[in-house]
Write an enzyme that holds these catalytic residues in place. Structure first.
Site, short mmCIF file in Angstrom:
data_model
loop_
_atom_site.label_atom_id
_atom_site.label_comp_id
_atom_site.label_asym_id
_atom_site.label_seq_id
_atom_site.Cartn_x
_atom_site.Cartn_y
_atom_site.Cartn_z
N GLY A 194 0.84 -1.20 0.00
CA GLY A 194 0.00 0.00 0.00
C GLY A 194 0.87 1.24 0.00
N GLY A 195 0.29 2.32 0.52
CA GLY A 195 1.01 3.59 0.55
C GLY A 195 2.30 3.52 1.35
N GLY A 429 24.75 12.67 -28.98
CA GLY A 429 24.22 13.27 -27.75
C GLY A 429 24.75 12.55 -26.52
N ALA A 430 24.97 11.25 -26.66
CA ALA A 430 25.44 10.47 -25.52
C ALA A 430 26.83 10.92 -25.09
CB ALA A 430 25.43 8.98 -25.85
#
Ligand code: HXC
Length: 539
Positions: A194-195, A429-430
């Protein structure tokens, strides 16, 4: 005059003990009842449930503390704190309220911690339980010491309703505000559902134990109701899933004992807080040590792979490396080591896996690691062999633009000493993203085998000479010839060195020594940031 011992005065003494004697008696009684009260509390939910915990292959909350901390160093807070009690089985109030909190030392350095006790109401978190955790979190931030949470809990204590939810909110808030101030480590050693998963998720490192721990937002029952799919706890959120697929777990260990040992190992690489440096540890490995074998690790054929870990182990002090997320996005390697005794954060492409390409998962993994190192004054070393970003619809639809930008942003923002060694490929870009000079790296070296260019030679020749190749009598031969010409002209480190984008083309065998010398002069680097509340990292 000496008092005579007569039958009368002895009788008198028996009847009326001295005030000191009475005090001693009363104190002893009080101490005994405190001892009983404490002993009772130390049993948690009782012998039967402790045995049950052992049967499941788990240690108890207290046994875990004993293994985590230096012997005899644990000082406990709120041993006797209880919840308010109430209906639906809450009539019995347990001292400690299902969590043990306090502080102690790891190899002599202070840490704060909590350890949830599954034998008390399944370690579920109610108001008092949460207040105890909040108290140690506040102390940890105030004194500047790491926080370690040992989680083993059924989540929000159902009987406490919204108070239990509010209590989680108190912890989440502290996790977020302490982020970047003290290292926060979560060990998942049982259920975490859960949370409740969001407290560990807000911390810096998550450890999980195989077979006994799991983390998910909605459990198998809800999954079945909503999606009509049957799935086990393990397949939904076990250590293997989070270690290999989701990347939620940074470390996966086979049992509690090894998990806690690994936490101690991690702590030794980290500073206690963001105002300090990590401890220096001399592993008696000379800074000048060279490794001639490195001159030969890059294969002649640039499409052939090799193991970047050979280089990593060769350059680090004592060949010691603590890898994080070692099973996830293995095309990039992140972890801690030491150079000249000083902790460094290492980010390296791994040509062995997907040719070391940058994809969504690798970008996010490295970005978060870079931010951790920068927040905690840990210099960054980047070893580059990257053919580019992973092409294709899967990556584009998965948001490679955004994920790649995270890594770019993380490096640009980092003000710690930053050193890059380009080992082989550094394309497009890398090249820029992997801690290039252009985005603020302090020192950039390249090996003679480095290939720094906009794109690989074949792709480049296809674009530049497309018309010529198409009209050639033998297009394949024309392409091969132009590819070779492009390779010779552009695919090397020397153009970059001429521009000053590379500070030096070094002999591979000297890599360790050159990095350590650079770290030494960068020791006094002034770290400045623009004045603003915070930037807006492309999350
Ligand atoms: C109160 C709880 C509890 C809980 C377990 N117990 N979880 N009590 N609140 N959340 C109690 C059980 O009643 C039982 O008490 C004891 O702990 C041990 O539990 P068992 O079920 O016997 O153990 P086991 O079979 O090992 O199962 C463990 C479990 C299961 C898988 C954790 O107990 C379970 O599913 N619990 C509920 C989990 C859950 O849904 N929690 C809420 C998640 S949502 P007795 O007295 O019988 O020994 C959440 C929201 C947070 O946490 C939101 C934050 C914003």
């Amino acid at each position: 005059m000496k008092e005579r011992l007569t039958r009368e005065n002895t009788r008198e003494k028996k009847k009326k003990p001295s005030p000191q004697y009475e005090t001693v008696q009363a104190s002893q009684k009080m101490l005994k009842s405190l001892e009983i009260m404490r002993d009772e509390t130390l049993k948690g939910g009782g012998v039967e449930l402790i045995e049950d915990q052992h049967r499941r292959g788990k240690l108890t909350a207290r046994e875990r503390i004993d293994l985590l901390l230096d012997e005899g160093s644990f000082e406990e807070f709120d041993l006797l704190k209880t919840g308010r009690g109430g209906a639906f089985g809450q009539e019995q109030r347990y001292a400690g309220d299902g969590v043990i909190t306090g502080h102690g030392t790891i190899d002599g350095r202070e840490v704060f911690m909590f350890s949830q006790d599954f034998t008390v109401r399944g370690g579920s978190l109610g108001e008092a339980h949460s207040q105890k955790i909040s108290k140690v979190m506040d102390h940890a931030v105030r004194v500047g010491a790491p926080l370690i949470g040992l989680n083993d809990s059924g989540g929000a204590r159902i009987q406490e309703g919204v108070d239990a939810l509010a209590s989680y909110g108190d912890i989440f808030k502290r996790n977020a505000l302490a982020s970047g101030m003290i290292p926060q480590i979560s060990c998942i050693m049982g259920p975490c559902a859960g949370g409740a998963v969001y407290s560990p998720a807000l911390t810096d490192f998550i450890f999980m134990v195989e077979d006994t721990s799991y983390m998910f937002v909605t459990g198998p029952n809800v999954v079945e109701t909503v999606t009509h799919t049957t799935i086990s706890h393990e397949d939904l959120g076990g250590a293997k899933i989070h270690g290999e697929k989701s990347g939620v777990a940074h470390f996966v260990l086979p049992n509690d004992i090894l998990c806690l040992r690994e936490v101690r190992r991690l702590i030794n690489y980290l500073p206690s807080n963001n105002r300090q440096r990590a401890p220096i540890l001399d592993l008696s490995d000379p800074a000048e040590r060279t490794d001639p074998a490195l001159d030969y690790i890059v294969p002649e054929n640039s499409n052939q792979s090799y193991d970047m870990k050979v280089l990593i182990h060769s350059i680090l002090d004592g060949a010691e490396f603590l890898e994080i997320q070692s099973l996830y996005a293995r095309n990039i390697i992140c972890g801690f080591g030491r150079l000249g005794g000083q902790t460094i954060g290492l980010v390296a492409n791994q040509p062995f896996v997907l040719a070391g390409v940058l994809d969504n998962n690798a970008s996010t993994k490295a970005a978060r690691f870079v931010r951790f190192c920068d927040a905690f004054n840990i210099p960054l070393i980047c070893l580059v062999d990257v053919p580019g970003f992973m092409p294709g619809p899967e990556q584009e639809q998965g948001g490679i633009i955004q994920h790649g930008a995270k890594l770019l942003y993380a490096f640009i923002e980092a003000t710690v000493p930053r050193i890059t060694v380009i080992v082989r490929k550094a394309y497009g870009g890398a090249y820029v993203v992997m801690n290039s000079k252009h985005i603020g790296s302090d020192i950039n070296y390249a090996w003679p085998s480095a290939e720094i260019a906009v794109m690989g030679p074949k792709g480049a020749a296809e674009v530049i000479f497309r018309k010529e190749i198409q009209s050639a009598s033998d297009p394949a031969a024309a392409l091969a010839q132009r590819t070779e010409e492009y390779r010779k002209t552009y695919v090397n480190p020397f153009l970059s060195a001429q521009r000053g984008y590379i500070d030096d083309v070094i002999f591979p065998r000297d890599t360790r020594h050159r990095i350590i010398r650079s770290l030494q002069f960068l020791e006094g680097k002034k770290r400045e940031r623009p004045e603003r509340l915070h930037g807006n990292i492309p999350l």
